[in-house]
Motif scaffolding. Structure first.
Motif, mmCIF file in Angstrom:
data_model
loop_
_atom_site.group_PDB
_atom_site.id
_atom_site.type_symbol
_atom_site.label_atom_id
_atom_site.label_comp_id
_atom_site.label_asym_id
_atom_site.label_seq_id
_atom_site.Cartn_x
_atom_site.Cartn_y
_atom_site.Cartn_z
ATOM 1 N N GLY A 20 -0.762 14.701 0.572
ATOM 2 C CA GLY A 20 -0.586 13.716 -0.498
ATOM 3 C C GLY A 20 -1.809 12.840 -0.611
ATOM 4 N N ALA A 21 -2.179 12.501 -1.848
ATOM 5 C CA ALA A 21 -3.323 11.605 -2.126
ATOM 6 C C ALA A 21 -4.619 12.195 -1.565
ATOM 7 C CB ALA A 21 -3.046 10.212 -1.578
ATOM 8 N N LEU A 22 -5.545 11.337 -1.126
ATOM 9 C CA LEU A 22 -6.846 11.767 -0.588
ATOM 10 C C LEU A 22 -7.579 12.728 -1.518
ATOM 11 C CD1 LEU A 22 -5.722 12.310 3.150
ATOM 12 C CD2 LEU A 22 -7.025 10.379 2.239
ATOM 13 N N GLU A 23 -7.432 12.502 -2.820
ATOM 14 C CA GLU A 23 -8.024 13.433 -3.798
ATOM 15 C C GLU A 23 -9.548 13.502 -3.681
ATOM 16 O OE1 GLU A 23 -6.127 15.424 -5.186
ATOM 17 O OE2 GLU A 23 -4.254 14.336 -4.848
ATOM 18 N N LEU A 186 -6.146 4.589 5.033
ATOM 19 C CA LEU A 186 -4.691 4.455 4.921
ATOM 20 C C LEU A 186 -4.331 4.505 3.446
ATOM 21 C CD1 LEU A 186 -4.088 1.495 7.399
ATOM 22 C CD2 LEU A 186 -3.229 3.826 7.672
ATOM 23 N N PRO A 187 -3.160 5.044 3.114
ATOM 24 C CA PRO A 187 -2.794 5.136 1.697
ATOM 25 C C PRO A 187 -2.380 3.780 1.113
ATOM 26 C CG PRO A 187 -1.025 5.991 3.094
ATOM 27 C CD PRO A 187 -2.157 5.645 4.014
ATOM 28 N N THR A 218 6.216 -0.504 2.714
ATOM 29 C CA THR A 218 5.569 0.185 3.835
ATOM 30 C C THR A 218 4.048 -0.038 3.840
ATOM 31 O OG1 THR A 218 5.681 2.183 2.460
ATOM 32 C CG2 THR A 218 7.294 2.002 4.231
ATOM 33 N N ASP A 219 3.658 -1.237 3.491
ATOM 34 C CA ASP A 219 2.228 -1.567 3.504
ATOM 35 C C ASP A 219 1.662 -1.347 4.918
ATOM 36 O OD1 ASP A 219 -0.105 -2.433 2.405
ATOM 37 O OD2 ASP A 219 0.243 -4.539 2.916
ATOM 38 N N GLY A 220 0.518 -0.707 5.011
ATOM 39 C CA GLY A 220 -0.106 -0.481 6.324
ATOM 40 C C GLY A 220 0.365 0.794 7.012
ATOM 41 N N TYR A 221 1.345 1.496 6.434
ATOM 42 C CA TYR A 221 1.817 2.738 7.046
ATOM 43 C C TYR A 221 0.813 3.866 6.790
ATOM 44 C CZ TYR A 221 6.648 1.284 8.101
ATOM 45 O OH TYR A 221 7.752 0.696 8.621
ATOM 46 N N SER A 222 0.613 4.704 7.794
ATOM 47 C CA SER A 222 -0.199 5.909 7.604
ATOM 48 C C SER A 222 0.717 7.032 7.112
ATOM 49 C CB SER A 222 -0.818 6.327 8.937
ATOM 50 O OG SER A 222 0.203 6.735 9.826
ATOM 51 N N GLY A 223 0.114 8.156 6.727
ATOM 52 C CA GLY A 223 0.909 9.326 6.342
ATOM 53 C C GLY A 223 1.835 9.737 7.471
ATOM 54 N N SER A 224 1.306 9.642 8.692
ATOM 55 C CA SER A 224 2.107 10.019 9.851
ATOM 56 C C SER A 224 3.295 9.057 10.034
ATOM 57 C CB SER A 224 1.190 10.008 11.069
ATOM 58 O OG SER A 224 1.892 10.274 12.209
ATOM 59 N N ASP A 225 3.071 7.756 9.827
ATOM 60 C CA ASP A 225 4.176 6.780 9.913
ATOM 61 C C ASP A 225 5.233 7.088 8.862
ATOM 62 O OD1 ASP A 225 2.754 5.359 11.853
ATOM 63 O OD2 ASP A 225 1.799 4.042 10.371
#
Ligand code: ATP
Length: 266
Positions: A20-23, A186-187, A218-225
């Motif tokens: 997701g994202a990281l285009e 981070l997203p 979920t501010d500050g959450y990574s994809g893994s979180d």
């Protein structure tokens, strides 16, 4: 045993569309790696389009660096060799030269190949002065020598992709060999929605759920979180069903699982 994995592209099982994202990151990696590996004939003229031998992915933990490396191998049709910095420095005692040579000659045979070095700072971190173990120093020097020694015909077909959360720990000599450095951030909220949609696409979700509300919470959450949160949400209906069974409530089957209630996490 110093290599954690060797996977042919057909078996990697992750593509860029699964991330997701990281285009922008995907686009840059396609330009730097996929295109030269898939269409080497376009890069033979002149001197300007030099193949890129090393790329550094850096950024906070859990932002998808490993996933990007694997998906890139799929996109580029390259074999994927993965080694982990901290494992290597603890296992490769003594035989630094033999092992690094073996790694790169193995890679030449498997080319096109992506050599992914996770925790690259452990293997190729800054010179640690007197406290640094002699074997770590030797390993780093041997690794760089073997890397430099790649024959030019291989250089387009063997790429070292390093990943780290600690880019400032890297040795200057290593930084020079990883001329392309890509920040994997981070997203933001919009990107958290995109990532959540990937994890939840196959799930049965409560209709009142709103992606934007969860993304804002979920501010500050990574994809893994975010993935861990979704797994926790998916687990709840299973737990509830097991508890109902324990109480002897009717004959529950997997089809009676409640839908995911992500609103509990907002
Ligand atoms: P670390 O620095 O801790 O090694 P990393 O940046 O390499 O972390 P990954 O191991 O790639 O992160 O990510 C962990 C898991 O989080 C992945 O297996 C994947 O399931 C999920 N993940 C992270 N980012 C994304 C994303 N953008 N899209 C989809 N899944 C993601």
């Amino acid at each position: 045993n110093f290599i954690s994995a060797v996977v042919p592209p057909s078996e990697i099982g992750v593509k860029f569309e699964d991330i997701g994202a990281l285009e922008d990151v995907k686009k840059t990696l396609n330009e730097l790696v996929t295109l030269p590996m898939r269409r080497p004939e376009l890069f033979t003229r002149g001197n300007l389009l030099r193949p890129c031998k090393g790329i550094l992915l850096f950024g906070p933990p859990g932002t998808g660096k490993t996933l990007l490396a694997k998906a890139l191998a799929t996109e580029a049709g390259a074999n994927f060799i993965s080694i982990t910095g901290s494992t290597i420095t603890s296992k490769w005692f003594g035989d630094a030269e033999k092992l690094t040579k073996a790694l790169f000659s193995f890679a030449s045979k498997l080319a096109p190949v992506i050599i992914f070095v996770d925790e690259v700072d452990s293997l190729l971190g800054a010179r640690g002065g007197a406290s640094e173990h002699e074997s770590t120093r030797r390993m780093r020097n041997e690794f760089m020598a073997a890397w430099d020694g790649l024959r030019s015909k291989d250089s387009q077909r063997i790429i070292v992709l390093g990943a780290t959360n600690r880019p400032f720990d890297l040795d200057d000599a290593v930084i020079r060999r990883l001329p392309r450095r890509i920040y994997v951030d981070l997203p933001n909220s919009e990107n958290r929605i995109k990532i959540l949609k990937i994890f939840l696409q196959q799930e049965n979700i409560e209709s009142s759920f709103r992606y934007d509300e969860l993304a804002n919470a979920t501010d500050g959450y990574s994809g893994s979180d975010l993935k861990n949160l979704c797994i926790a949400a998916a687990y709840r209906p299973v737990q509830e069903l097991l508890e109902e069974e324990k109480r002897g409530d009717g004959n529950k089957t997997a089809s009676s699982l409640r839908s995911l209630n992500l609103n509990d996490f907002i």
